[in-house]
Design an enzyme around this catalytic site. Structure first.
Site, mmCIF file in Angstrom:
data_model
loop_
_atom_site.group_PDB
_atom_site.id
_atom_site.type_symbol
_atom_site.label_atom_id
_atom_site.label_comp_id
_atom_site.label_asym_id
_atom_site.label_seq_id
_atom_site.Cartn_x
_atom_site.Cartn_y
_atom_site.Cartn_z
ATOM 1 C CD GLU A 55 -3.009 -1.022 2.288
ATOM 2 O OE1 GLU A 55 -2.864 -0.179 3.178
ATOM 3 O OE2 GLU A 55 -4.001 -1.759 2.211
ATOM 4 C CD GLU A 92 -3.817 -5.982 3.989
ATOM 5 O OE1 GLU A 92 -4.621 -5.119 4.392
ATOM 6 O OE2 GLU A 92 -2.587 -5.844 4.073
HETATM 7 C C1 FCB Z 1 -4.562 -2.123 5.464
HETATM 8 C C2 FCB Z 1 -3.213 -2.557 5.989
HETATM 9 C C3 FCB Z 1 -3.267 -3.628 7.028
HETATM 10 C C4 FCB Z 1 -4.451 -3.478 7.957
HETATM 11 C C5 FCB Z 1 -5.717 -3.241 7.200
HETATM 12 C C6 FCB Z 1 -6.944 -3.102 8.058
HETATM 13 O O1 FCB Z 1 -4.484 -0.810 5.027
HETATM 14 O O2 FCB Z 1 -2.406 -3.004 4.939
HETATM 15 O O3 FCB Z 1 -2.036 -3.652 7.693
HETATM 16 O O4 FCB Z 1 -4.194 -2.526 8.909
HETATM 17 O O5 FCB Z 1 -5.595 -2.115 6.393
#
Ligand code: FCB
Length: 442
Positions: free
Chosen positions: A166, A352
């Site tokens: 990110e 994620e």
């Molecule tokens: C993302 C991050 C991860 C976590 C989630 C909820 O932005 O990569 O580490 O904190 O959000």
């Protein structure tokens, strides 16, 4: 629903070093910008810090056993740069990397395949102090050295490597809004940092290729689809700009070797566009094997005469999670199909996806029905995307464990496994049991 995904689809869980490891002083680990940030008064909710976190550094065997119980194919974790190079550069600390070797051994024993992220925000503090962190080009070069060292040591054991997690968050929250480490508030610096994060990514891909490693390498972007509040041209225009600043500003350099002109122009008008060496784009666009996507929510935006940037963010239409993030599974389908349409059939992994809810354990059980519904609805949209021809290869649930949620400290629980931070006891939540049952299906 599982049968709607290809046979070799990869199902996993994800975490990140600073959020779970603890043991911040163990085996020669250096200080990171998050250790420092957590010690600045008022920066992290409750004054929480990652000193102990889930104590995963000491409990990794128990944790891998839990993953095996869930039946996941893969585990995405991150490597802490300050464990490997305590000062960010110079002499490596073999003991630091040994932890990850032990973790890989453990995963090997139960047949869980690793996906390792090289940078999930824990920059060595020494590089912050000496160079100002990612605003410096040198830091991208030191990142390449660190990446090359890790890859030489363990690269052959990694089927997937993610360079940077990110870059938008690391740059904008770290250097623009200042809500993440290192806590700087300067948007021009944030754009410089963002560029160097991308440059570091490209350099790491180069190192990976030079070493001739057999696995795959990619980058993980946080992507948020923006929807215009109405069909009116001025709302559509704001949605396109928000999409440009959050998504295309990272996607285009990596996948097309250029910054989006409309967004560059807008930054320029606001006098926050730094002088970026455009020749870096050739390196930033080094071909990658996959794109990692972190998807949590969407945004609804429109034009406003009152806001200096003319942006009005509209309230969610649907229920929100404990983060206040609107639950919008359809956004995942829209995003995946749009990426395939705009950038071609690049293989993708959802690195994620998940949700925070205020979970409570009752006699070792956590009835997190809302999380089960969240995951089920998002899996469904991913299946729809696969059916539409999107080359989606895997899906990692965020997160394996409840953990340190950055500026929110331990107040937000994302895990499918509950952590009692007092006793460090783990309990698989109903969502974890649901995932386990899902994974057992053919
Ligand atoms: C993302 C991050 C991860 C976590 C989630 C909820 O932005 O990569 O580490 O904190 O959000």
């Amino acid at each position: 629903m599982k049968e709607r995904f290809p046979k070799d689809f990869v199902w996993g869980v994800a975490t990140a070093s600073y959020q779970i490891e603890g043991a911040v002083f163990a085996d020669g680990r250096g200080e990171s910008i998050w250790d420092r940030f957590c010690r600045m008064p008022g920066r992290v909710a409750g004054g929480d810090r990652g000193d102990i976190a889930c104590d995963h550094y000491h409990r990794y065997q128990e944790d891998v056993a839990l993953m095996a119980e869930l039946g996941v194919d893969s585990y995405r974790f991150s490597i802490a740069w300050p464990r490997v190079f305590p000062a960010g550069k110079g002499k490596p600390n073999p003991k630091g990397l040994d932890f990850y070797k032990r973790l890989l051994d453990e995963l090997d024993k139960v047949g869980i395949k690793p996906m390792a992220t090289l940078y999930h925000w824990d920059l060595p503090q020494a590089l912050q102090e000496e160079y100002g962190g990612w605003v410096s080009r040198d830091v991208a070069l030191y990142f390449q050295d660190y990446a090359a060292y890790v890859l030489e040591e363990i690269g052959e054991r990694l089927p997937w490597v993610v360079t940077i997690n990110e870059p938008w968050v690391a740059a904008m929250l770290g250097y623009g809004y200042g809500t993440h480490a290192p806590g700087i508030r300067d948007f021009k610096a944030a754009l410089t940092a963002g560029h160097h994060l991308l440059y570091g990514h490209g350099l790491a891909v180069q190192a990976f290729r030079e070493l001739g490693i057999a696995g795959q390498i990619g980058i993980t972007l946080n992507l948020t689809p923006y929807y215009p509040y109405s069909d009116e041209e001025k709302d559509v225009c704001i949605a396109r700009r928000m999409d440009g600043m959050t998504n295309r500003w990272y996607l285009d350099p990596v996948l097309k070797g250029e910054y989006p002109a409309d967004v560059a122009e807008w930054f320029e008008e606001r006098q926050i566009l730094p002088d970026l060496p455009m020749e870096d784009l050739a390196i930033i666009a080094e071909p990658i094997d996959f794109l990692g996507i972190n998807y949590y929510t969407r945004g609804i935006v429109g034009h406003s005469d009152e806001d200096p940037c003319c942006v009005k963010e509209y309230p969610p239409e649907f229920p929100v999670t404990d983060m206040g993030w609107e639950i919008y599974p359809q956004g995942l389908y829209d995003l995946l199909t749009r990426l395939t349409k705009d950038y071609g059939p690049i293989p993708m992994y959802i690195t994620e996806n998940g949700a925070a809810f205020p979970d409570q354990a009752e006699e070792g059980r956590v009835h997190d029905t809302a999380r089960v519904e969240y995951l089920e609805a998002h899996f469904h949209q991913a299946a729809e995307a696969v059916a539409s021809g999107v080359p989606l290869r895997g899906y990692y649930v965020w997160s394996f464990l409840d953990n340190f949620e950055w500026a929110f400290g331990y107040s937000k629980r994302f895990g499918i496994v509950f952590v009692d931070y007092q006793s460090q006891a783990r309990a698989i939540k109903d969502s974890g049991l649901w995932y386990r049952d899902f994974l057992r299906k053919k």
